[in-house]
Design a protein around this motif. Sequence first.
Motif, PDB file in Angstrom:
ATOM      1  N   THR A   1      78.885  21.729  25.859  1.00  0.00           N
ATOM      2  CA  THR A   1      79.868  22.513  26.600  1.00  0.00           C
ATOM      3  C   THR A   1      81.079  21.670  27.002  1.00  0.00           C
ATOM      4  O   THR A   1      82.229  22.109  26.887  1.00  0.00           O
ATOM      5  CB  THR A   1      79.216  23.127  27.849  1.00  0.00           C
TER       6      THR A   1
ATOM      7  N   LYS B   1      79.288  33.081  29.631  1.00  0.00           N
ATOM      8  CA  LYS B   1      79.801  32.007  28.781  1.00  0.00           C
ATOM      9  C   LYS B   1      81.238  31.671  29.133  1.00  0.00           C
ATOM     10  O   LYS B   1      81.619  30.497  29.169  1.00  0.00           O
ATOM     11  CB  LYS B   1      79.694  32.397  27.310  1.00  0.00           C
TER      12      LYS B   1
ATOM     13  N   THR C   1      74.781  20.600  28.154  1.00  0.00           N
ATOM     14  CA  THR C   1      75.887  20.146  28.992  1.00  0.00           C
ATOM     15  C   THR C   1      76.903  19.379  28.159  1.00  0.00           C
ATOM     16  O   THR C   1      78.118  19.594  28.262  1.00  0.00           O
ATOM     17  CB  THR C   1      75.371  19.249  30.136  1.00  0.00           C
TER      18      THR C   1
ATOM     19  N   ILE D   1      81.219  29.674  32.316  1.00  0.00           N
ATOM     20  CA  ILE D   1      80.783  28.297  32.079  1.00  0.00           C
ATOM     21  C   ILE D   1      81.888  27.486  31.428  1.00  0.00           C
ATOM     22  O   ILE D   1      82.147  26.323  31.786  1.00  0.00           O
ATOM     23  CB  ILE D   1      79.511  28.288  31.208  1.00  0.00           C
TER      24      ILE D   1
END
Length: 226
Positions: A70, A22, A67, A25
Amino acid sequence: MNATEPSERPASAPTTGRAGVKRSIDLVASAVTVPAWAAYRTSAAVVGAERAFPGFAQLFALLPGLTGTTLRRAFFRQTLRACGRDVHVGFGALLTSPEATLGARCYVGPYCVLGAVDVGEDALLGSAASVTNGGRQHGIDRLDVPVREQPGEWPRVSIGRDVWVGDRAVVMANVGEQAVIAAAAVVTGPVKPRQIMAGVPARVIGERGAETLATQAAAREPSGLN
């Protein structure tokens, strides 16, 4: 038993691994959103942050799926007054001011609308909920001046820690920690911690933890038996 067998591995290893993924990312998402952040800063220098911010927030609101979630989190961590870890801002949610703050692990559902407000840690805002800066943003006293030109009031509104706001609720005042606002309720006055509110305008219909406290109190009372 061989030390390399699965049963001998530390229980925290999978969790630690996921946390690392995480973080990686989030770092990639931060890098991807740097050009947008730079463009926002340039625009803010020209027209001011309050005018520049909504357009960028609306653009990120249209990004779908994981996506989008995030990238929104990465962008808001660079532009909002404060944005904690593991924040979730859903598709179509509109943040209208860079002065908003989002606490760690809070959830902002799809199509929510937030002004210059504070959302506490672990708070949950259901789909299409709206948190505004009070209910007097436009004056209405004069009839010879259009409402849009009359001065209003813009108090800062806060949603406390671990609050649950239901779908399509409208909140115009502070909500204390661990309170619950029912779906479609309209909150016009301050809500105390742990109160459960429902209706238009919202009124108290209960309190979180009341049954547990009553049970504990009853257990402490003498039974009357010898």
